[in-house]
Write a protein that holds these residues in place. Sequence first.
Motif, PDB file in Angstrom:
ATOM      1  N   ASP A  58       0.833  -1.202   0.000  1.00  0.00           N
ATOM      2  CA  ASP A  58       0.000   0.000   0.000  1.00  0.00           C
ATOM      3  C   ASP A  58       0.866   1.250   0.000  1.00  0.00           C
ATOM      4  N   ASP A  59       0.288   2.359  -0.506  1.00  0.00           N
ATOM      5  CA  ASP A  59       1.057   3.604  -0.474  1.00  0.00           C
ATOM      6  C   ASP A  59       0.836   4.389   0.815  1.00  0.00           C
ATOM      7  N   THR A  60       0.195   3.743   1.794  1.00  0.00           N
ATOM      8  CA  THR A  60       0.179   4.250   3.162  1.00  0.00           C
ATOM      9  C   THR A  60       0.597   3.101   4.077  1.00  0.00           C
ATOM     10  N   VAL A  61       0.926   3.446   5.308  1.00  0.00           N
ATOM     11  CA  VAL A  61       1.319   2.403   6.277  1.00  0.00           C
ATOM     12  C   VAL A  61       0.134   1.958   7.130  1.00  0.00           C
ATOM     13  N   ASP A  62      -1.057   2.403   6.782  1.00  0.00           N
ATOM     14  CA  ASP A  62      -2.235   2.219   7.633  1.00  0.00           C
ATOM     15  C   ASP A  62      -2.647   0.762   7.819  1.00  0.00           C
ATOM     16  N   ARG A  63      -2.556  -0.063   6.766  1.00  0.00           N
ATOM     17  CA  ARG A  63      -3.180  -1.384   6.816  1.00  0.00           C
ATOM     18  C   ARG A  63      -2.388  -2.415   7.623  1.00  0.00           C
ATOM     19  N   THR A  64      -1.091  -2.245   7.750  1.00  0.00           N
ATOM     20  CA  THR A  64      -0.301  -3.267   8.438  1.00  0.00           C
ATOM     21  C   THR A  64       0.357  -2.785   9.726  1.00  0.00           C
ATOM     22  N   THR A  65       0.499  -1.488   9.924  1.00  0.00           N
ATOM     23  CA  THR A  65       1.220  -0.983  11.089  1.00  0.00           C
ATOM     24  C   THR A  65       0.290  -0.241  12.051  1.00  0.00           C
ATOM     25  N   GLU A  66       0.856   0.164  13.188  1.00  0.00           N
ATOM     26  CA  GLU A  66       0.099   0.893  14.205  1.00  0.00           C
ATOM     27  C   GLU A  66      -0.032   2.375  13.878  1.00  0.00           C
ATOM     28  N   ALA A  67       0.614   2.819  12.796  1.00  0.00           N
ATOM     29  CA  ALA A  67       0.623   4.229  12.433  1.00  0.00           C
ATOM     30  C   ALA A  67      -0.229   4.476  11.189  1.00  0.00           C
ATOM     31  N   SER A  68      -0.212   5.704  10.715  1.00  0.00           N
ATOM     32  CA  SER A  68      -0.912   6.043   9.487  1.00  0.00           C
ATOM     33  C   SER A  68      -0.106   7.102   8.745  1.00  0.00           C
ATOM     34  N   GLY A  69      -0.380   7.221   7.453  1.00  0.00           N
ATOM     35  CA  GLY A  69       0.285   8.238   6.658  1.00  0.00           C
ATOM     36  C   GLY A  69       0.852   7.692   5.365  1.00  0.00           C
ATOM     37  N   PRO A  70       1.016   8.559   4.366  1.00  0.00           N
ATOM     38  CA  PRO A  70       1.574   8.147   3.076  1.00  0.00           C
ATOM     39  C   PRO A  70       3.033   7.728   3.190  1.00  0.00           C
ATOM     40  N   VAL A  71       3.393   6.686   2.470  1.00  0.00           N
ATOM     41  CA  VAL A  71       4.769   6.193   2.482  1.00  0.00           C
ATOM     42  C   VAL A  71       5.733   7.275   2.016  1.00  0.00           C
ATOM     43  N   ASN A  72       5.346   8.027   0.991  1.00  0.00           N
ATOM     44  CA  ASN A  72       6.275   9.017   0.434  1.00  0.00           C
ATOM     45  C   ASN A  72       6.388  10.289   1.276  1.00  0.00           C
ATOM     46  N   GLU A  73       5.721  10.298   2.436  1.00  0.00           N
ATOM     47  CA  GLU A  73       5.909  11.408   3.363  1.00  0.00           C
ATOM     48  C   GLU A  73       6.648  10.973   4.628  1.00  0.00           C
ATOM     49  N   LEU A  74       7.106   9.706   4.625  1.00  0.00           N
ATOM     50  CA  LEU A  74       7.830   9.162   5.775  1.00  0.00           C
ATOM     51  C   LEU A  74       9.225   8.725   5.351  1.00  0.00           C
ATOM     52  N   THR A  75      10.183   8.873   6.242  1.00  0.00           N
ATOM     53  CA  THR A  75      11.540   8.421   5.952  1.00  0.00           C
ATOM     54  C   THR A  75      11.654   6.918   6.205  1.00  0.00           C
ATOM     55  N   ALA A 151      -1.591  14.346  -4.821  1.00  0.00           N
ATOM     56  CA  ALA A 151      -2.439  15.121  -3.922  1.00  0.00           C
ATOM     57  C   ALA A 151      -3.920  15.012  -4.280  1.00  0.00           C
ATOM     58  N   ASP A 152      -4.215  14.663  -5.527  1.00  0.00           N
ATOM     59  CA  ASP A 152      -5.600  14.509  -5.971  1.00  0.00           C
ATOM     60  C   ASP A 152      -6.135  13.100  -5.740  1.00  0.00           C
ATOM     61  N   GLY A 153      -5.300  12.232  -5.128  1.00  0.00           N
ATOM     62  CA  GLY A 153      -5.735  10.872  -4.867  1.00  0.00           C
ATOM     63  C   GLY A 153      -5.649   9.944  -6.056  1.00  0.00           C
ATOM     64  N   GLU A 154      -4.959  10.367  -7.109  1.00  0.00           N
ATOM     65  CA  GLU A 154      -4.811   9.539  -8.303  1.00  0.00           C
ATOM     66  C   GLU A 154      -3.425   8.899  -8.344  1.00  0.00           C
ATOM     67  N   GLU A 155      -3.357   7.672  -8.861  1.00  0.00           N
ATOM     68  CA  GLU A 155      -2.053   7.020  -8.996  1.00  0.00           C
ATOM     69  C   GLU A 155      -1.178   7.815  -9.956  1.00  0.00           C
ATOM     70  N   ASP A 156       0.038   8.077  -9.536  1.00  0.00           N
ATOM     71  CA  ASP A 156       0.942   8.942 -10.285  1.00  0.00           C
ATOM     72  C   ASP A 156       2.048   8.113 -10.930  1.00  0.00           C
ATOM     73  N   PRO A 157       2.036   7.989 -12.274  1.00  0.00           N
ATOM     74  CA  PRO A 157       3.082   7.194 -12.935  1.00  0.00           C
ATOM     75  C   PRO A 157       4.493   7.667 -12.617  1.00  0.00           C
ATOM     76  N   ALA A 158       4.646   8.951 -12.313  1.00  0.00           N
ATOM     77  CA  ALA A 158       5.978   9.475 -11.997  1.00  0.00           C
ATOM     78  C   ALA A 158       6.567   8.783 -10.775  1.00  0.00           C
ATOM     79  N   THR A 159       5.728   8.395  -9.819  1.00  0.00           N
ATOM     80  CA  THR A 159       6.234   7.698  -8.634  1.00  0.00           C
ATOM     81  C   THR A 159       6.714   6.297  -9.000  1.00  0.00           C
ATOM     82  N   GLY A 160       6.034   5.663  -9.958  1.00  0.00           N
ATOM     83  CA  GLY A 160       6.475   4.353 -10.422  1.00  0.00           C
ATOM     84  C   GLY A 160       7.758   4.437 -11.219  1.00  0.00           C
ATOM     85  N   ILE A 161       7.869   5.470 -12.022  1.00  0.00           N
ATOM     86  CA  ILE A 161       9.088   5.647 -12.816  1.00  0.00           C
ATOM     87  C   ILE A 161      10.286   5.901 -11.901  1.00  0.00           C
TER      88      ILE A 161
END
Length: 297
Positions: A58-75, A151-161
Amino acid sequence: MDGLVALDRPLVIAHAGGDQDYPHSTMYAYTQSALAGSDILELDVMLTGDDVLIVQHDDTVDRTTEASGPVNELTLAEIQALDNAHWFVAGFWGDQSRPPEEYVFRGVRTGAIEAPDGFEADDFRVATFREVAERFPHHVLDVEIKLQRNADGEEDPATGIAAAEVLAAEIAALSREESVIVACFNDEVLEVFSELAPTVATTPGEATLVGWFLEGKALDPQQRVIQLPFTYAGIDVVTPDTVARVHDEGLEVWVWLSGTDVVETREFYASLFALGVDGVIAGRPAEAAAALAETAG
């Protein structure tokens, strides 16, 4: 593709390390699935906020961990401090409504409870791609590049690239060109990866697969494996006719089950092997290996 996995039988491919039986994408899971007889380890990858390639679905840590938030906003340090088995219950990946006592590995990562014999707390954190590749040098890795949302909630190909660029560099640095196959739903990301790592095996993206399945479009002759969903948009995909078609084209078919409405049992795996598929991407790799052994016997 020839020589990637040289076996005269179908392959057991551990989906996320066997996410129906073990905590999704943890080192504990990959180790257990390897010990259970898996031939290939399947993993998803994306970049952290500080551009480290991690094994994460997932692109957030919400489903498996005790925390929440987007992966690309965490170190990486922030993500690896988390308990990646916090919400694990066998057969119920990501179900956060179970009684607390059912989350049997909760707290191993933090040291609140003792790790199983032979394992340590770090085996229950989020791993990096490099950590998995180095821990399992003799296993082929089936790597899916994941896209993250903008930011619009859409999958961004640039992140995959961006992830594809790092993945290609790490495969080269680890000399894993002959023991990795790369997948991505996004064909553009796969094209970029193949330009960067032309000798690494890939499998077709979603648009290419749909064109092949529904319209009979040709595939890239360098792609020797098709990874197909068991069902897609309500359509039965993996049928005797489809398997025969794949083989007639000189290709192998690996079946993935995540997100499809199937119950992964030994009997179900046996039915797939009976269809003549070349590999099963299994959430319960020990059961898949047992089914294969019974089929061979």
